[in-house]
Design a protein around this motif. Structure first.
Motif, short mmCIF file in Angstrom:
data_model
loop_
_atom_site.label_atom_id
_atom_site.label_comp_id
_atom_site.label_asym_id
_atom_site.label_seq_id
_atom_site.Cartn_x
_atom_site.Cartn_y
_atom_site.Cartn_z
N ASP A 305 0.64 -1.42 0.44
CA ASP A 305 0.34 0.09 0.05
C ASP A 305 0.79 1.17 -0.31
O ASP A 305 0.51 1.87 -0.70
CB ASP A 305 -0.86 0.00 0.94
N PHE A 306 2.12 1.31 0.79
CA PHE A 306 2.93 2.43 1.09
C PHE A 306 3.40 2.91 -0.69
O PHE A 306 3.78 3.81 -1.36
CB PHE A 306 3.84 2.00 1.75
N LEU A 307 3.93 1.31 -0.39
CA LEU A 307 4.19 1.64 -2.80
C LEU A 307 3.82 2.32 -3.85
O LEU A 307 4.09 3.00 -4.53
CB LEU A 307 4.80 0.34 -2.84
N GLY A 308 2.51 1.89 -3.75
CA GLY A 308 1.80 2.18 -4.45
C GLY A 308 0.95 3.94 -4.36
O GLY A 308 0.98 5.24 -5.23
N TYR A 309 1.77 4.56 -2.60
CA TYR A 309 1.65 5.59 -1.97
C TYR A 309 2.67 6.41 -2.97
O TYR A 309 2.79 7.55 -3.53
CB TYR A 309 1.39 5.84 -1.27
N ALA A 313 0.77 9.08 -9.40
CA ALA A 313 1.22 10.02 -10.40
C ALA A 313 2.07 11.27 -9.34
O ALA A 313 3.33 12.24 -10.25
CB ALA A 313 0.14 10.50 -10.95
N GLU A 314 1.55 11.62 -8.56
CA GLU A 314 2.24 12.74 -7.54
C GLU A 314 3.49 12.63 -7.42
O GLU A 314 4.18 13.73 -7.90
CB GLU A 314 1.36 12.97 -6.67
N ASN A 315 3.56 11.75 -6.19
CA ASN A 315 5.50 11.06 -6.19
C ASN A 315 6.18 10.89 -7.15
O ASN A 315 7.61 11.28 -6.78
CB ASN A 315 4.95 9.93 -4.83
N SER A 316 5.64 10.58 -8.09
CA SER A 316 6.41 9.76 -9.69
C SER A 316 7.08 11.81 -10.28
O SER A 316 8.11 11.32 -10.57
CB SER A 316 6.02 9.03 -10.27
N ALA A 317 5.79 12.63 -9.71
CA ALA A 317 6.28 13.40 -11.04
C ALA A 317 7.80 13.86 -9.76
O ALA A 317 9.10 14.46 -9.91
CB ALA A 317 5.47 14.51 -10.15
N LYS A 318 7.44 14.13 -8.28
CA LYS A 318 8.84 14.58 -7.25
C LYS A 318 9.87 13.50 -8.00
O LYS A 318 11.06 14.04 -7.40
CB LYS A 318 7.86 14.30 -6.35
N LEU A 319 9.61 12.21 -7.85
CA LEU A 319 11.06 11.51 -7.71
C LEU A 319 11.60 12.02 -9.21
O LEU A 319 13.10 11.15 -9.26
CB LEU A 319 10.53 10.29 -7.18
N ALA A 320 11.33 12.33 -10.36
CA ALA A 320 11.17 12.59 -11.37
C ALA A 320 12.79 13.91 -11.97
O ALA A 320 13.37 13.48 -12.46
CB ALA A 320 10.36 13.16 -12.92
N THR A 335 6.54 17.93 -17.79
CA THR A 335 7.00 17.60 -16.17
C THR A 335 8.29 17.07 -15.62
O THR A 335 9.16 17.53 -14.73
CB THR A 335 6.00 15.57 -16.04
N LEU A 336 9.26 16.87 -16.74
CA LEU A 336 10.63 16.40 -16.09
C LEU A 336 11.48 17.48 -16.32
O LEU A 336 12.51 17.46 -15.49
CB LEU A 336 11.69 15.84 -17.22
#
Length: 406
Positions: A305-309, A313-320, A335-336
């Protein structure tokens, strides 16, 4: 040589005790532990900021040195002290996915269908996703344009060739600086040389993983070119030489966009280009890492569940900012660019956005740890003047072929 855990061990580990499976339940909020190999302060700050927004558990990040990462992780699993989640190197993907050590994730990942197929291929089995490809990062070349100009060489553009790259690197070397560095290779991690040999269409082994490719003509040609570039043209630093591109001491470095942050205070002009073309034409090589949930964790459901969070999309954009996303909706300049302010839109387009869909992931195979060490030792005779390239590569195949077929 560090201790190795063969692939078969993971099959045993998957059925053995996991992340403290015998531990009794504790009162209070659950705690999740994720193993990672970065100790970069900026990375850790971002991870902790994202985790702070997750209210169902407290999440801690355990940094393990990358040189011993997989060995340490598998040892932890064997000892019943595994993390709840773990980063997994692309080379170890076949072992972890095939062994059953990871929990299925497809239902936990937000909009999993939008993940680029090239990014998920390593992490799937029978249509199920077993690790999220959180970093899908094509290799490019950072170029110190000041050094090239001082050596009388034009600044290269997209569509340049390996011959042009080595000619420019050799010219800079004659002026007293280093030429081209293959990042994180250092005459040890030979898998990073895929960034060069793929330009010749060379492969470490066949597509089915059963046959050694080191002694095939494309690899012999590529390694002959590399050997000449090192020992005749002096275009690359030789064995034992340590050079820092980011301090302005080399003309070029083959690496990924996450290293752009090291150029924040650069005192020289630089650019980023896709990998040069080889005789086989244009290509892209991807370094990848996935995040998996250890199946035997007593907190596996919560960890998923945490991995899903963590990867929504929001956090993936931050990790980018550091780890290029696998989500096709985020593979765009807008985005990048938000998370990579040091890079120009055209650089992000050419290296990352154009590189991911058709990129080839670095070599991976079951039993990768033993394969890496065996091939590395067999390649050692190549890194000296006058080496018989074909004979050395024949020797590599002699050594690793039994491992490929096991």
């Amino acid at each position: 040589m560090r201790a190795l855990i063969p692939a078969v061990a993971l099959l045993t580990l998957a059925a053995a005790c996991g992340s403290g499976a015998e531990q009794t339940a504790q009162s209070g909020p659950a705690t999740l532990r994720m193993s990672i190999w970065t100790a970069n302060e900026d990375h850790l700050k971002l991870f902790n900021e994202i985790a702070a927004g997750y209210t169902k558990a407290k999440v801690t990040f355990e940094s393990i040195p990358i040189d011993s990462y997989t060995t340490t992780l598998t040892t932890q699993i064997a000892g019943g002290k595994a993390p709840d989640l773990a980063w997994i190197l692309e080379g170890s993907a076949p072992d972890f996915v095939e062994s059953g050590a990871l929990a299925p994730l497809s239902s936990k990942i937000q909009n999993a269908a939008e993940l680029a197929p090239a990014a998920t291929r390593l992490w799937q089995k029978d249509g199920e996703l077993y690790a999220y490809p959180f970093s899908t990062s094509p290799f490019g070349v950072f170029v110190n344009t000041d050094l090239l100009r001082e050596a009388g060489k034009k600044v290269p553009a997209k569509g340049w060739t390996w011959q042009e790259a080595m000619d420019a690197a050799a010219a800079v070397a004659k002026k007293g600086k280093a030429g081209l560095i293959v990042g994180d290779w250092d005459y040890k991690n030979w898998t990073n040389l895929a960034t060069l040999w793929e330009g010749w269409g060379a492969k470490a082994w066949s597509e089915d993983g059963a046959t050694c490719g080191f002694n095939q003509p494309p690899m012999v040609e590529a390694m002959t070119f590399l050997h000449k570039s090192i020992f005749t043209d002096k275009a690359l630093p030789g064995p034992g030489e340590t050079v820092d591109f980011y301090s302005g001491d080399a003309a070029m470095i083959v690496t990924q966009i996450s290293r752009a942050s090291l150029l924040k205070d650069a005192t020289f002009d630089w650019t980023l280009l896709p990998l040069p073309h080889g005789p086989a034409g244009e290509y892209s090589v991807i370094g990848q890492a996935g995040i998996g949930v250890i199946k035997k964790s007593p907190n596996a459901e919560l960890a998923a569940d945490f991995l899903g969070y963590f990867t929504n999309a929001e956090n993936s954009a931050k990790l980018a900012q550091y780890f290029p996303p696998a989500r096709t909706s985020q593979l765009n300049v807008e985005t990048l660019a938000k998370s990579n302010p040091l890079l120009k839109p055209e650089q992000l387009q050419a290296v990352v956005i154009d590189g991911i869909p058709n990129g080839v992931v670095k070599p991976s195979h079951k039993g990768q740890e033993e394969l890496i060490q065996t091939a590395r030792a067999a390649l050692d005779p190549l890194w000296q003047p006058g080496a018989d390239v074909k004979a050395v590569l024949d020797g590599v195949c002699t050594k690793i072929q039994p491992l490929l077929g096991s």
